[in-house]
Design an enzyme around this catalytic site. Structure first.
Site: not given
Ligand code: NAD
Ligand code: UFG
Length: 338
Positions: A34-35, A80, A124, A149, A153, A179, A231
Protein backbone atom coordinates in the site's frame (compact mmCIF):
# COMPACT_ATOMS: atom_id res chain seq x y z
CA UNK A 1 14.31 -20.66 11.55
CA UNK A 2 13.24 -17.39 9.93
CA UNK A 3 12.13 -13.99 11.05
CA UNK A 4 8.92 -12.73 9.46
CA UNK A 5 9.29 -9.08 8.46
CA UNK A 6 5.89 -7.40 8.06
CA UNK A 7 6.01 -4.24 5.96
CA UNK A 8 9.45 -5.38 4.85
CA UNK A 9 9.18 -3.67 1.46
CA UNK A 10 8.90 -0.24 3.10
CA UNK A 11 11.56 2.33 3.89
CA UNK A 12 12.81 1.08 7.27
CA UNK A 13 11.79 -2.53 6.61
CA UNK A 14 13.85 -2.91 3.43
CA UNK A 15 16.96 -1.44 5.07
CA UNK A 16 16.46 -3.78 8.03
CA UNK A 17 16.13 -6.76 5.66
CA UNK A 18 19.61 -5.95 4.33
CA UNK A 19 21.09 -5.91 7.84
CA UNK A 20 19.26 -9.11 8.88
CA UNK A 21 20.54 -10.95 5.80
CA UNK A 22 24.05 -9.60 6.35
CA UNK A 23 23.84 -10.88 9.94
CA UNK A 24 23.12 -14.35 8.53
CA UNK A 25 19.39 -14.47 9.36
CA UNK A 26 16.75 -16.15 7.23
CA UNK A 27 13.88 -13.80 6.44
CA UNK A 28 10.34 -14.00 5.05
CA UNK A 29 8.84 -10.69 3.97
CA UNK A 30 5.15 -9.84 3.77
CA UNK A 31 3.71 -6.55 2.55
CA UNK A 32 0.48 -5.37 0.94
CA UNK A 33 2.45 -2.73 -1.03
CA UNK A 34 0.00 0.00 0.00
CA UNK A 35 2.99 2.31 0.48
CA UNK A 36 5.83 0.47 -1.22
CA UNK A 37 6.96 -1.50 -4.24
CA UNK A 38 8.18 -5.09 -4.61
CA UNK A 39 11.15 -3.50 -6.40
CA UNK A 40 12.65 -2.55 -3.02
CA UNK A 41 12.91 -6.24 -2.11
CA UNK A 42 14.53 -6.93 -5.47
CA UNK A 43 17.10 -4.24 -4.61
CA UNK A 44 17.66 -5.89 -1.21
CA UNK A 45 18.45 -9.14 -3.06
CA UNK A 46 20.91 -7.28 -5.32
CA UNK A 47 22.63 -5.56 -2.39
CA UNK A 48 23.03 -8.73 -0.32
CA UNK A 49 23.27 -11.38 -3.04
CA UNK A 50 20.75 -13.38 -0.99
CA UNK A 51 17.27 -14.56 -1.86
CA UNK A 52 14.19 -14.67 0.36
CA UNK A 53 10.42 -15.13 -0.02
CA UNK A 54 8.40 -11.96 -0.64
CA UNK A 55 4.67 -12.52 -0.22
CA UNK A 56 1.87 -10.08 -0.97
CA UNK A 57 -0.19 -10.29 2.20
CA UNK A 58 -2.24 -7.86 4.23
CA UNK A 59 -1.78 -8.32 7.98
CA UNK A 60 -5.58 -8.07 8.35
CA UNK A 61 -5.97 -11.21 6.21
CA UNK A 62 -5.90 -13.91 8.88
CA UNK A 63 -6.27 -16.80 6.45
CA UNK A 64 -3.32 -15.72 4.34
CA UNK A 65 -1.22 -15.06 7.44
CA UNK A 66 -2.08 -18.52 8.70
CA UNK A 67 -0.81 -19.98 5.40
CA UNK A 68 2.47 -18.04 5.70
CA UNK A 69 3.05 -19.32 9.24
CA UNK A 70 2.20 -22.87 8.14
CA UNK A 71 4.49 -22.75 5.13
CA UNK A 72 7.62 -21.28 6.74
CA UNK A 73 9.56 -22.10 9.87
CA UNK A 74 9.08 -18.74 11.61
CA UNK A 75 10.33 -18.15 15.15
CA UNK A 76 10.00 -14.36 15.44
CA UNK A 77 8.44 -11.30 13.85
CA UNK A 78 9.65 -7.77 13.20
CA UNK A 79 6.48 -5.78 12.73
CA UNK A 80 6.83 -2.69 10.54
CA UNK A 81 3.54 -2.91 8.62
CA UNK A 82 1.36 0.11 9.27
CA UNK A 83 0.10 3.41 7.94
CA UNK A 84 2.22 6.33 9.13
CA UNK A 85 1.04 9.71 7.84
CA UNK A 86 0.10 11.94 10.78
CA UNK A 87 -2.11 14.35 8.74
CA UNK A 88 -3.90 11.58 6.87
CA UNK A 89 -4.64 9.81 10.15
CA UNK A 90 -6.65 12.87 11.28
CA UNK A 91 -8.77 12.62 8.09
CA UNK A 92 -9.12 8.82 8.17
CA UNK A 93 -8.95 7.69 11.80
CA UNK A 94 -10.97 4.51 11.25
CA UNK A 95 -8.66 3.36 8.46
CA UNK A 96 -5.67 3.91 10.76
CA UNK A 97 -7.23 2.09 13.71
CA UNK A 98 -8.33 -0.76 11.45
CA UNK A 99 -5.03 -1.15 9.63
CA UNK A 100 -2.60 -0.57 12.48
CA UNK A 101 -4.45 -1.85 15.54
CA UNK A 102 -6.85 -4.31 13.86
CA UNK A 103 -4.00 -5.66 11.72
CA UNK A 104 -1.69 -6.07 14.72
CA UNK A 105 -4.33 -7.95 16.73
CA UNK A 106 -4.82 -10.37 13.79
CA UNK A 107 -1.07 -10.83 13.43
CA UNK A 108 -0.68 -11.55 17.15
CA UNK A 109 -3.56 -14.04 17.11
CA UNK A 110 -2.00 -15.98 14.25
CA UNK A 111 1.42 -15.84 15.93
CA UNK A 112 -0.06 -17.27 19.13
CA UNK A 113 -1.87 -19.99 17.19
CA UNK A 114 1.47 -21.07 15.72
CA UNK A 115 3.35 -20.78 19.00
CA UNK A 116 5.47 -17.86 17.75
CA UNK A 117 5.77 -15.54 20.74
CA UNK A 118 8.62 -13.19 19.91
CA UNK A 119 7.96 -9.77 18.37
CA UNK A 120 9.89 -6.56 17.75
CA UNK A 121 7.54 -3.64 17.15
CA UNK A 122 8.03 -0.31 15.34
CA UNK A 123 6.88 2.26 17.82
CA UNK A 124 7.58 5.96 17.77
CA UNK A 125 8.82 8.81 19.93
CA UNK A 126 5.38 10.29 19.33
CA UNK A 127 4.11 8.18 22.29
CA UNK A 128 5.92 10.59 24.65
CA UNK A 129 3.24 13.17 23.80
CA UNK A 130 3.65 16.81 24.70
CA UNK A 131 4.07 16.85 28.44
CA UNK A 132 7.71 15.78 28.87
CA UNK A 133 10.90 17.72 28.28
CA UNK A 134 13.64 16.21 26.09
CA UNK A 135 15.70 14.08 26.42
CA UNK A 136 12.92 11.50 26.57
CA UNK A 137 13.63 8.29 28.44
CA UNK A 138 11.73 5.02 28.62
CA UNK A 139 10.74 5.59 32.27
CA UNK A 140 8.60 8.60 31.32
CA UNK A 141 4.90 7.94 31.19
CA UNK A 142 3.67 7.57 27.61
CA UNK A 143 0.41 9.18 26.54
CA UNK A 144 -1.21 12.39 25.39
CA UNK A 145 -0.71 11.60 21.71
CA UNK A 146 -2.01 14.34 19.44
CA UNK A 147 -3.23 12.40 16.39
CA UNK A 148 -4.78 9.01 15.55
CA UNK A 149 -1.50 7.71 14.07
CA UNK A 150 0.33 8.35 17.34
CA UNK A 151 -2.57 6.86 19.27
CA UNK A 152 -2.31 3.63 17.25
CA UNK A 153 1.33 3.32 18.41
CA UNK A 154 0.35 4.00 22.02
CA UNK A 155 -2.50 1.45 21.93
CA UNK A 156 -0.41 -1.23 20.21
CA UNK A 157 2.29 -0.77 22.85
CA UNK A 158 -0.40 -1.34 25.50
CA UNK A 159 -1.78 -4.41 23.70
CA UNK A 160 1.73 -5.89 23.55
CA UNK A 161 2.38 -5.09 27.23
CA UNK A 162 -0.91 -6.78 28.17
CA UNK A 163 -0.05 -9.80 26.06
CA UNK A 164 3.39 -10.18 27.68
CA UNK A 165 1.78 -9.83 31.12
CA UNK A 166 -0.79 -12.52 30.28
CA UNK A 167 1.71 -15.16 29.22
CA UNK A 168 5.36 -15.32 30.37
CA UNK A 169 6.40 -17.05 27.14
CA UNK A 170 6.08 -13.85 25.10
CA UNK A 171 9.09 -11.68 24.23
CA UNK A 172 8.15 -8.17 23.18
CA UNK A 173 10.56 -5.43 22.19
CA UNK A 174 9.01 -1.98 21.74
CA UNK A 175 11.38 0.19 19.70
CA UNK A 176 10.62 3.89 19.85
CA UNK A 177 12.16 5.47 16.77
CA UNK A 178 13.01 9.13 16.73
CA UNK A 179 13.38 10.65 13.22
CA UNK A 180 14.70 8.14 10.68
CA UNK A 181 16.51 9.69 7.70
CA UNK A 182 19.12 8.58 5.14
CA UNK A 183 19.22 5.68 2.74
CA UNK A 184 21.28 2.59 2.04
CA UNK A 185 24.83 3.59 1.17
CA UNK A 186 24.49 1.91 -2.27
CA UNK A 187 21.72 4.35 -3.25
CA UNK A 188 19.55 1.37 -4.24
CA UNK A 189 16.93 1.65 -1.48
CA UNK A 190 15.59 4.66 0.36
CA UNK A 191 12.50 6.62 1.26
CA UNK A 192 10.04 7.08 -1.61
CA UNK A 193 7.01 9.01 -0.35
CA UNK A 194 3.88 9.21 -2.47
CA UNK A 195 2.90 12.77 -3.36
CA UNK A 196 4.04 15.75 -1.32
CA UNK A 197 6.39 14.60 1.46
CA UNK A 198 5.19 15.22 5.01
CA UNK A 199 8.63 14.88 6.54
CA UNK A 200 11.57 17.23 6.45
CA UNK A 201 14.35 15.14 4.88
CA UNK A 202 12.40 13.85 1.85
CA UNK A 203 11.13 17.39 1.29
CA UNK A 204 14.68 18.78 1.37
CA UNK A 205 15.91 16.15 -1.08
CA UNK A 206 13.00 16.74 -3.47
CA UNK A 207 13.79 20.46 -3.47
CA UNK A 208 17.45 19.64 -4.12
CA UNK A 209 16.60 17.41 -7.10
CA UNK A 210 14.30 20.10 -8.54
CA UNK A 211 10.95 18.37 -7.95
CA UNK A 212 9.82 21.12 -5.54
CA UNK A 213 10.63 24.81 -5.66
CA UNK A 214 11.50 25.52 -2.05
CA UNK A 215 11.22 24.19 1.46
CA UNK A 216 8.77 25.73 3.92
CA UNK A 217 10.36 25.91 7.35
CA UNK A 218 7.45 25.56 9.75
CA UNK A 219 8.12 28.33 12.27
CA UNK A 220 11.24 30.10 13.50
CA UNK A 221 9.81 31.31 16.80
CA UNK A 222 10.17 28.16 18.90
CA UNK A 223 12.12 28.23 22.13
CA UNK A 224 15.16 26.59 20.48
CA UNK A 225 18.65 27.98 19.67
CA UNK A 226 17.69 29.19 16.16
CA UNK A 227 13.90 29.24 16.64
CA UNK A 228 13.23 26.22 14.36
CA UNK A 229 12.06 22.79 15.53
CA UNK A 230 14.65 20.42 16.99
CA UNK A 231 14.56 16.66 16.31
CA UNK A 232 16.75 13.61 16.78
CA UNK A 233 17.59 12.47 13.23
CA UNK A 234 18.81 8.89 13.14
CA UNK A 235 20.35 7.22 10.09
CA UNK A 236 18.12 4.38 8.87
CA UNK A 237 21.16 2.07 8.81
CA UNK A 238 21.71 2.66 12.53
CA UNK A 239 18.02 2.00 13.09
CA UNK A 240 18.33 -1.26 11.15
CA UNK A 241 21.33 -2.30 13.29
CA UNK A 242 19.16 -1.62 16.34
CA UNK A 243 16.57 -4.12 15.07
CA UNK A 244 19.13 -6.87 14.61
CA UNK A 245 20.36 -6.58 18.22
CA UNK A 246 16.86 -6.08 19.62
CA UNK A 247 15.74 -9.25 17.83
CA UNK A 248 18.66 -11.26 19.26
CA UNK A 249 17.82 -9.98 22.71
CA UNK A 250 14.10 -10.79 22.31
CA UNK A 251 14.97 -14.31 21.14
CA UNK A 252 16.83 -14.93 24.39
CA UNK A 253 14.98 -12.85 27.03
CA UNK A 254 11.24 -13.14 27.77
CA UNK A 255 8.95 -10.30 28.81
CA UNK A 256 8.40 -6.81 27.46
CA UNK A 257 11.18 -4.24 27.06
CA UNK A 258 11.13 -0.72 25.65
CA UNK A 259 14.05 0.96 23.90
CA UNK A 260 14.51 4.40 22.41
CA UNK A 261 16.36 4.32 19.11
CA UNK A 262 17.80 7.79 18.65
CA UNK A 263 21.18 9.51 18.66
CA UNK A 264 20.61 11.66 21.75
CA UNK A 265 21.42 14.80 19.73
CA UNK A 266 18.93 17.49 18.81
CA UNK A 267 19.29 19.10 15.36
CA UNK A 268 17.24 22.07 14.16
CA UNK A 269 15.51 22.38 10.78
CA UNK A 270 18.04 24.97 9.63
CA UNK A 271 20.96 22.86 10.85
CA UNK A 272 19.69 19.94 8.79
CA UNK A 273 19.26 22.17 5.72
CA UNK A 274 22.84 23.45 6.17
CA UNK A 275 24.21 19.94 6.70
CA UNK A 276 22.50 18.80 3.50
CA UNK A 277 23.95 21.73 1.52
CA UNK A 278 27.42 21.07 2.93
CA UNK A 279 27.31 17.30 2.37
CA UNK A 280 26.00 17.54 -1.20
CA UNK A 281 27.07 20.94 -2.52
CA UNK A 282 23.46 21.50 -3.63
CA UNK A 283 21.50 24.57 -2.59
CA UNK A 284 18.15 24.17 -0.85
CA UNK A 285 16.07 27.36 -1.10
CA UNK A 286 13.65 27.85 1.79
CA UNK A 287 11.11 30.27 3.26
CA UNK A 288 9.99 30.60 6.85
CA UNK A 289 6.26 29.97 7.20
CA UNK A 290 3.80 29.51 10.07
CA UNK A 291 4.19 26.71 12.61
CA UNK A 292 2.63 23.37 11.64
CA UNK A 293 -0.22 22.54 14.04
CA UNK A 294 0.65 19.74 16.46
CA UNK A 295 4.46 20.18 16.22
CA UNK A 296 6.46 20.36 19.44
CA UNK A 297 9.58 22.51 19.75
CA UNK A 298 12.11 19.89 20.77
CA UNK A 299 12.29 16.10 20.67
CA UNK A 300 15.37 14.00 21.20
CA UNK A 301 16.16 10.71 22.87
CA UNK A 302 17.98 9.57 25.90
CA UNK A 303 19.43 6.51 24.10
CA UNK A 304 21.43 5.22 27.09
CA UNK A 305 19.19 2.22 27.82
CA UNK A 306 19.73 0.77 24.33
CA UNK A 307 23.48 1.24 24.75
CA UNK A 308 23.50 -0.32 28.23
CA UNK A 309 21.31 -3.32 27.47
CA UNK A 310 21.60 -3.90 23.73
CA UNK A 311 25.14 -2.58 23.29
CA UNK A 312 23.73 -0.44 20.49
CA UNK A 313 24.65 3.14 19.69
CA UNK A 314 24.09 5.25 16.57
CA UNK A 315 27.37 5.38 14.60
CA UNK A 316 26.44 7.55 11.64
CA UNK A 317 25.89 11.31 11.69
CA UNK A 318 23.60 13.69 9.81
CA UNK A 319 26.29 14.29 7.15
CA UNK A 320 26.33 10.56 6.36
CA UNK A 321 22.54 10.62 6.23
CA UNK A 322 22.45 13.67 3.92
CA UNK A 323 25.06 12.15 1.58
CA UNK A 324 23.20 8.82 1.43
CA UNK A 325 19.79 10.47 0.96
CA UNK A 326 21.17 12.51 -1.90
CA UNK A 327 22.80 9.49 -3.54
CA UNK A 328 19.43 7.69 -3.43
CA UNK A 329 17.40 10.74 -4.50
CA UNK A 330 19.53 11.86 -7.43
CA UNK A 331 19.73 8.35 -8.88
CA UNK A 332 16.03 7.67 -8.30
CA UNK A 333 14.18 11.02 -8.53
CA UNK A 334 10.87 9.15 -8.77
CA UNK A 335 11.69 6.47 -6.21
CA UNK A 336 11.05 2.91 -7.36
CA UNK A 337 9.13 4.19 -10.42
CA UNK A 338 12.44 4.97 -12.12
P1 NAD B 1 6.66 2.60 5.07
O1 NAD B 1 5.30 3.07 4.72
O2 NAD B 1 7.74 2.80 4.09
O3 NAD B 1 6.61 1.04 5.46
C1 NAD B 1 5.46 0.43 5.98
C2 NAD B 1 5.16 -0.77 5.09
O4 NAD B 1 4.02 -1.46 5.60
C3 NAD B 1 4.86 -0.39 3.65
O5 NAD B 1 5.65 -1.19 2.79
C4 NAD B 1 3.37 -0.70 3.49
O6 NAD B 1 3.05 -1.09 2.17
C5 NAD B 1 3.20 -1.82 4.49
N1 NAD B 1 1.83 -1.97 5.03
C6 NAD B 1 1.01 -1.01 5.51
N2 NAD B 1 -0.15 -1.56 5.92
C7 NAD B 1 -0.05 -2.90 5.72
C8 NAD B 1 -0.92 -4.01 5.94
N3 NAD B 1 -2.14 -3.84 6.44
N4 NAD B 1 -0.49 -5.24 5.61
C9 NAD B 1 0.75 -5.43 5.08
N5 NAD B 1 1.60 -4.42 4.83
C10 NAD B 1 1.21 -3.17 5.16
O7 NAD B 1 7.03 3.25 6.48
P2 NAD B 1 8.40 3.23 7.30
O8 NAD B 1 8.88 4.61 7.42
O9 NAD B 1 9.30 2.17 6.76
O10 NAD B 1 7.84 2.80 8.72
C11 NAD B 1 7.86 1.47 9.18
C12 NAD B 1 7.20 1.42 10.54
O11 NAD B 1 7.92 2.29 11.43
C13 NAD B 1 5.75 1.90 10.57
O12 NAD B 1 5.01 1.11 11.47
C14 NAD B 1 5.87 3.32 11.08
O13 NAD B 1 4.69 3.74 11.72
C15 NAD B 1 7.03 3.20 12.05
N6 NAD B 1 7.70 4.47 12.31
C16 NAD B 1 8.18 5.20 11.26
C17 NAD B 1 8.78 6.43 11.50
C18 NAD B 1 9.28 7.28 10.35
O14 NAD B 1 9.49 8.47 10.56
N7 NAD B 1 9.51 6.73 9.17
C19 NAD B 1 8.92 6.92 12.81
C20 NAD B 1 8.45 6.13 13.86
C21 NAD B 1 7.84 4.89 13.58
N1 UFG C 1 9.44 20.59 8.98
C1 UFG C 1 9.53 21.73 8.23
N2 UFG C 1 9.13 21.68 6.93
C2 UFG C 1 8.66 20.55 6.34
C3 UFG C 1 8.56 19.38 7.12
C4 UFG C 1 8.95 19.44 8.43
O1 UFG C 1 9.95 22.78 8.72
O2 UFG C 1 8.29 20.58 5.16
C5 UFG C 1 9.90 20.62 10.38
C6 UFG C 1 8.84 20.26 11.40
O3 UFG C 1 8.12 21.40 11.78
C7 UFG C 1 9.69 19.66 12.53
C8 UFG C 1 10.85 19.01 11.77
O4 UFG C 1 10.90 19.62 10.51
O5 UFG C 1 10.20 20.69 13.33
C9 UFG C 1 10.68 17.50 11.60
O6 UFG C 1 9.42 17.24 10.99
P1 UFG C 1 9.06 15.80 10.40
O7 UFG C 1 7.68 15.90 9.83
O8 UFG C 1 10.14 15.33 9.52
O9 UFG C 1 9.09 14.87 11.70
P2 UFG C 1 8.21 14.93 13.02
O10 UFG C 1 9.17 14.98 14.16
O11 UFG C 1 7.17 15.95 12.97
O12 UFG C 1 7.45 13.55 12.95
C10 UFG C 1 8.18 12.32 12.91
C11 UFG C 1 7.37 11.25 12.17
C12 UFG C 1 6.12 10.92 12.92
C13 UFG C 1 6.43 10.56 14.31
C14 UFG C 1 7.24 11.66 14.97
C15 UFG C 1 7.70 11.29 16.35
O13 UFG C 1 7.02 11.70 10.91
O14 UFG C 1 5.54 9.80 12.30
O15 UFG C 1 8.43 11.90 14.21
O16 UFG C 1 8.43 10.11 16.28
F1 UFG C 1 5.28 10.39 15.00
Amino acid sequence: MAVLVTGGAGYIGSQTCVHLLEAGKEIVVIDNFSNSSPKSSQAVREITGKDFPLIECDIRDEEKLDEVFSQYDIDSVIHFAGLKAVGESCQKPLEYYDNNIGGTVKLLSVMRKHGVKCIVFSSSATVYGEKHTAPFNEEMEAGGTTNPYGTTKLFIEQILKDLAASDPEWSVSLLRYFNPIGAHISGKIGEAPNGIPNNLMPYISQVAVGKREKLSVFGDDYDTPDGTGVRDYIHVADLADGHVVALDRALSVKGCEIFNLGTGKGVSVLELVNAFQKATGVKVPYVITARRPGDIATSYADPSKAERILGWKAKRDIFDACRDTWNWQKNNPNGFDD
